[in-house]
Motif scaffolding. Structure first.
Motif, short mmCIF file in Angstrom:
data_model
loop_
_atom_site.label_atom_id
_atom_site.label_comp_id
_atom_site.label_asym_id
_atom_site.label_seq_id
_atom_site.Cartn_x
_atom_site.Cartn_y
_atom_site.Cartn_z
N ALA A 1 9.08 -12.61 -3.94
CA ALA A 1 8.46 -11.68 -5.08
C ALA A 1 8.36 -10.51 -4.67
CB ALA A 1 6.78 -12.27 -5.09
N ALA A 2 8.14 -10.06 -3.24
CA ALA A 2 8.27 -8.79 -3.01
C ALA A 2 9.69 -7.94 -3.00
CB ALA A 2 8.04 -8.85 -1.39
N ALA A 3 10.56 -8.70 -3.04
CA ALA A 3 12.00 -8.13 -3.33
C ALA A 3 12.15 -7.55 -4.55
CB ALA A 3 13.18 -9.21 -3.41
N GLY A 4 11.09 -7.82 -5.41
CA GLY A 4 11.09 -7.02 -6.70
C GLY A 4 10.27 -6.00 -7.00
N PRO B 1 11.87 4.64 -1.98
CA PRO B 1 11.86 4.16 -0.62
C PRO B 1 10.72 3.83 0.00
CG PRO B 1 13.16 5.97 -1.28
CD PRO B 1 12.73 5.80 -2.51
N LEU B 2 9.42 4.49 -0.60
CA LEU B 2 8.21 4.29 -0.12
C LEU B 2 7.78 2.81 -0.52
CD1 LEU B 2 6.44 7.59 -1.01
CD2 LEU B 2 7.34 6.82 1.15
N VAL B 3 7.97 2.46 -1.78
CA VAL B 3 7.92 1.03 -2.23
C VAL B 3 8.41 0.19 -1.56
CG1 VAL B 3 7.83 -0.70 -4.25
CG2 VAL B 3 7.24 1.85 -4.76
N SER B 4 9.86 0.25 -1.14
CA SER B 4 10.46 -0.69 -0.54
C SER B 4 10.06 -0.81 0.83
CB SER B 4 12.11 -0.05 -0.26
OG SER B 4 12.53 -0.28 -1.76
N ALA B 5 9.72 0.18 1.60
CA ALA B 5 9.07 0.29 3.03
C ALA B 5 7.83 -0.72 3.03
CB ALA B 5 8.74 1.77 3.44
N GLN B 6 7.07 -0.38 1.97
CA GLN B 6 5.84 -1.00 2.16
C GLN B 6 5.53 -2.34 1.52
OE1 GLN B 6 4.11 0.76 4.14
NE2 GLN B 6 2.29 0.96 3.22
N SER B 7 6.72 -2.90 0.75
CA SER B 7 6.63 -4.28 0.31
C SER B 7 7.71 -4.97 0.94
CB SER B 7 7.26 -4.07 -1.28
OG SER B 7 8.45 -3.58 -1.32
N ALA C 1 0.94 -1.11 0.05
CA ALA C 1 -0.10 0.02 0.00
C ALA C 1 0.76 1.20 0.09
CB ALA C 1 -0.88 0.00 1.14
N THR C 2 1.66 1.75 -1.15
CA THR C 2 2.66 2.64 -1.19
C THR C 2 1.85 3.86 -0.87
OG1 THR C 2 2.38 2.31 -3.43
CG2 THR C 2 4.07 1.31 -2.48
#
Length: 256
Positions: free
Chosen positions: A83-86, A96-102, A22-23
């Motif tokens: 899967a989340a690592a991608g 940074p937001l996508v990384s934090a939320q995934s 949920a970015t």
């Protein structure tokens, strides 16, 4: 009610497959309202001196079922973690937001650990009618699910990672799209979340996303405690997630 929940379950499946991605993207106003004091003072104080925690140490510090009886706590599968690592953003400044939320570390972390907490629905009475039992079951499906991720850093790494999330929030005020394994989620609006007072500094957002024309309201909370960053990403198949206050409080307490 049943048809609405089922439809939302289908259209938000991509969001769930994105490991609760949920970015969020914020604004200057969101930063000033959402940050709880003494966050600013903490950010300018001495950097954490303690050595970064390893993944094994964080595994012992992350929430387990006994810590949160009001939720079902379960770690994501290896396949979900891989899967989340991608997870990627269509705008580099929003990564940074996508990384934090995934459930990925922001920057270079020395150790990481992750889990999920699903709010339990209200149990129907023993003599409940079939309709009441169905309603209770559908209510449970709509409970808030929170992705919890810990990452620990050497030196000022945690402070810098927290700052990069706030910087990305400002830079991405106009929205962006997060993607993973062929799925994507468009963020359309970000507003300050309920203020969070936890750790050394914290920030919260309420995020509105568009999933195939259906509106989803999600929650993001990021807390820094010493040299450890804790991210909490929450969504609900019912369409509106609650800020996971109990989850945040329990996890920060366990960090010491």
């Amino acid at each position: 009610m049943r048809s609405t929940l089922v439809r939302r379950s289908v259209i938000t499946a991509s969001a769930v497959s994105l490991a609760l991605m949920a970015t969020a993207c914020g604004s200057d106003k969101a930063d000033t309202k959402a940050d709880a004091k003494p966050s600013e003072a903490a950010a300018t104080s001495a950097a954490p001196a303690a050595k970064a925690k390893t993944s094994a140490e964080l595994a012992g510090a992350i929430l387990v079922q006994a810590d949160l009886p009001t939720h079902v706590v379960k770690a994501p599968s290896d396949a979900e973690t891989t899967a989340a690592a991608g997870a990627k953003s269509d705008k580099p400044e929003c990564q940074p937001l996508v990384s934090a939320q995934s459930m990925n570390a922001v920057g270079t972390a020395a150790g990481t650990a992750g889990t999920r907490a699903v709010a339990k629905g209200k149990e129907p009475a023993a003599d409940a009618s079939p309709e009441e039992k169905l309603k209770a079951g559908l209510g449970a499906l709509g409970g808030t699910t929170t992705s919890v991720y810990l990452s620990s850093y050497e030196g000022k790494g945690a402070t810098e990672a927290f700052a990069s999330i706030k910087t990305a929030g400002t830079a991405c005020a106009g929205g962006y799209t997060g993607s993973q394994a062929g799925d994507s989620l468009k963020i359309t609006k970000v507003a300050p979340g309920a203020a969070v007072t936890a750790g050394d500094e914290a920030v919260a957002y309420t995020v509105t996303g568009d999933a195939d024309g259906e509106t989803m309201t999600m929650q993001l909370v990021v807390v820094r405690k010493g040299n450890t960053l804790a991210t909490f990403s929450a969504l609900s198949l019912a369409g509106t997630a609650e800020q996971p206050k109990d989850v945040v409080d329990a996890q920060v307490k366990k960090l010491g």
